[in-house]
Design an enzyme around this catalytic site. Sequence first.
Site, PDB file in Angstrom:
ATOM      1  N   SER A 145       0.729  -1.176  -0.068  1.00 27.86           N
ATOM      2  CA  SER A 145      -0.035   0.124  -0.165  1.00 27.86           C
ATOM      3  C   SER A 145       0.862   1.014   0.005  1.00 27.86           C
ATOM      4  CB  SER A 145      -0.980  -0.132   1.255  1.00 27.86           C
ATOM      5  OG  SER A 145      -1.451   1.186   1.402  1.00 27.86           O
ATOM      6  N   TYR A 158      -1.905  -1.282  10.596  1.00 26.86           N
ATOM      7  CA  TYR A 158      -1.877  -1.519   9.252  1.00 26.86           C
ATOM      8  C   TYR A 158      -0.910  -1.019   8.459  1.00 26.86           C
ATOM      9  CZ  TYR A 158      -4.023  -1.425   4.609  1.00 26.86           C
ATOM     10  OH  TYR A 158      -3.917  -1.557   3.204  1.00 26.86           O
TER      11      TYR A 158
HETATM   12  N1  LIG Z   1      -8.807  -0.392  -1.129  1.00 21.77           N
HETATM   13  C1  LIG Z   1      -7.658   0.215  -0.710  1.00 21.77           C
HETATM   14  O1  LIG Z   1      -7.999   1.523  -0.709  1.00 21.77           O
HETATM   15  C2  LIG Z   1      -6.256  -0.250  -0.329  1.00 21.77           C
HETATM   16  C3  LIG Z   1      -5.238   0.584  -0.603  1.00 21.77           C
HETATM   17  C4  LIG Z   1      -4.234   0.101  -0.292  1.00 21.77           C
HETATM   18  C5  LIG Z   1      -3.789  -1.262  -0.168  1.00 21.77           C
HETATM   19  N2  LIG Z   1      -5.091  -2.147  -0.299  1.00 21.77           N
HETATM   20  C6  LIG Z   1      -4.622  -3.503   0.133  1.00 21.77           C
HETATM   21  O2  LIG Z   1      -5.342  -4.282  -1.209  1.00 21.77           O
HETATM   22  C7  LIG Z   1      -5.653  -5.811  -0.914  1.00 21.77           C
HETATM   23  C8  LIG Z   1      -7.141  -6.033  -1.270  1.00 21.77           C
HETATM   24  O3  LIG Z   1      -7.881  -5.352  -0.425  1.00 21.77           O
HETATM   25  P1  LIG Z   1      -9.226  -4.579  -1.274  1.00 21.77           P
HETATM   26  O4  LIG Z   1      -9.161  -3.093  -1.477  1.00 21.77           O
HETATM   27  O5  LIG Z   1      -9.439  -5.471  -2.421  1.00 21.77           O
HETATM   28  O6  LIG Z   1     -10.118  -4.932  -0.288  1.00 21.77           O
HETATM   29  P2  LIG Z   1     -11.689  -5.861  -0.103  1.00 21.77           P
HETATM   30  O7  LIG Z   1     -12.484  -5.618  -1.142  1.00 21.77           O
HETATM   31  O8  LIG Z   1     -12.226  -5.905   1.331  1.00 21.77           O
HETATM   32  O9  LIG Z   1     -11.043  -7.471  -0.340  1.00 21.77           O
HETATM   33  C9  LIG Z   1     -10.210  -8.031   0.713  1.00 21.77           C
HETATM   34  C10 LIG Z   1     -10.075  -9.416   0.237  1.00 21.77           C
HETATM   35  O10 LIG Z   1      -9.278 -10.127   1.229  1.00 21.77           O
HETATM   36  C11 LIG Z   1     -10.294 -11.133   1.938  1.00 21.77           C
HETATM   37  N3  LIG Z   1      -9.958 -11.543   3.196  1.00 21.77           N
HETATM   38  C12 LIG Z   1     -10.167 -10.735   4.293  1.00 21.77           C
HETATM   39  N4  LIG Z   1      -9.954 -11.279   5.525  1.00 21.77           N
HETATM   40  C13 LIG Z   1      -9.404 -12.783   5.146  1.00 21.77           C
HETATM   41  C14 LIG Z   1      -9.260 -13.825   5.754  1.00 21.77           C
HETATM   42  N5  LIG Z   1      -9.325 -13.689   7.168  1.00 21.77           N
HETATM   43  N6  LIG Z   1      -9.145 -14.779   5.347  1.00 21.77           N
HETATM   44  C15 LIG Z   1      -9.009 -14.784   3.821  1.00 21.77           C
HETATM   45  N7  LIG Z   1      -9.411 -14.023   2.970  1.00 21.77           N
HETATM   46  C16 LIG Z   1      -9.658 -12.589   3.630  1.00 21.77           C
HETATM   47  C17 LIG Z   1     -11.674 -10.916   1.542  1.00 21.77           C
HETATM   48  O11 LIG Z   1     -12.599 -11.973   1.236  1.00 21.77           O
HETATM   49  P3  LIG Z   1     -13.446 -12.420   2.582  1.00 21.77           P
HETATM   50  O12 LIG Z   1     -14.110 -11.368   3.222  1.00 21.77           O
HETATM   51  O13 LIG Z   1     -14.330 -13.258   1.926  1.00 21.77           O
HETATM   52  O14 LIG Z   1     -12.659 -13.598   3.316  1.00 21.77           O
HETATM   53  C18 LIG Z   1     -11.307 -10.067   0.078  1.00 21.77           C
HETATM   54  O15 LIG Z   1     -11.539 -10.936  -0.925  1.00 21.77           O
HETATM   55  C19 LIG Z   1      -5.552  -5.706   0.848  1.00 21.77           C
HETATM   56  O16 LIG Z   1      -4.283  -6.301   0.923  1.00 21.77           O
HETATM   57  C20 LIG Z   1      -5.434  -4.100   1.179  1.00 21.77           C
HETATM   58  O17 LIG Z   1      -4.740  -3.822   2.262  1.00 21.77           O
HETATM   59  C21 LIG Z   1      -6.274  -1.710  -0.325  1.00 21.77           C
END
Ligand SMILES: NC(=O)c1ccc[n+]([C@@H]2O[C@H](COP(=O)([O-])OP(=O)(O)OC[C@H]3O[C@@H](n4cnc5c(N)ncnc54)[C@H](OP(=O)(O)O)[C@@H]3O)[C@@H](O)[C@H]2O)c1
Length: 262
Positions: A145, A158
Amino acid sequence: MATPSLTPATVITGASSGIGEALARRLAAQEKQTLVLVARRQDKLAALAAELKTAHGAHVETIVLDLEVPGAAAQLLADVEARGLAIDTLINNAGFGLNNLFTDMPLDRIQGMMQLNMVALTELCHGVLPGMRLRRQGRIMNIASVAAFQACPRFAVYGATKAYVLMFSEALDAEERKHGIHVTAVCPGATATEFHDVAGNHGTLAAKMMDTAETVADSALSALNAGRPVVVTGLLNKPLPFFIRLMPRRLATWFAGVVVKR
Ligand SMILES: NC(=O)c1ccc[n+]([C@@H]2O[C@H](COP(=O)([O-])OP(=O)(O)OC[C@H]3O[C@@H](n4cnc5c(N)ncnc54)[C@H](OP(=O)(O)O)[C@@H]3O)[C@@H](O)[C@H]2O)c1
């Protein structure tokens, strides 16, 4: 080339929504590789797998697993091998953050975050690398991130987990490159996904300047295919690490706090 009896596969953790889901869609369209989609929500994974099979004739498997549980990474590796698959692309994308003061966060949520964002990711890398070395090829994408580049008040743990992912991935890429393996750390800025519902991020400045999951997935895959060790996604985010390096550390920390103030 996979071990003769095993079929090469791409594993995507956190494929049930957001960036992971967008990556799965792009990979199903672009590559013929077997996809293994991992997350906790079985219904979402099954719906996505059915869509990708219909749209692209993709071979898609799903594994329902909670990667916050200690030992889950080993279970995932064993499950993949039992299906006759060898992981030649690993995408460590599952992760979450919480917008709160450190002292106000329940300890079990902090532990779960560290387990998912760092420990499971590290264990999966450790598990796939011996096979990749044997085959002298492999790709790993770890989602970090822009929070990795400075301290993040209200996202103290985080931000620190993502700094770990960035440093770990860059070091791993330097170690593994000579074995034909590339590791790419992807650093998205705020992206319109369920992340912000989980984090409680609505109403913040960050939530007003979001990229789409699809643009993040495209940049991430270009960097992976080019063997780049780090990519910061989004035009506005790209210069951030450079400016942060020029700023006094306290100013960078203050700025990060402003962006996520509720
Ligand atoms: N969105 C942003 O602004 C942003 C910015 C920088 C980095 N990121 C990073 O991008 C990555 C993806 O996030 P996203 O933005 O796509 O968010 P998201 O839509 O909430 O997706 C998160 C994914 O992780 C899975 N997950 C969460 N807890 C889990 C667990 N305990 N075991 C297995 N799977 C789990 C969720 O699926 P289930 O709930 O079905 O398990 C979901 O598929 C993350 O690493 C996040 O830190 C996001």
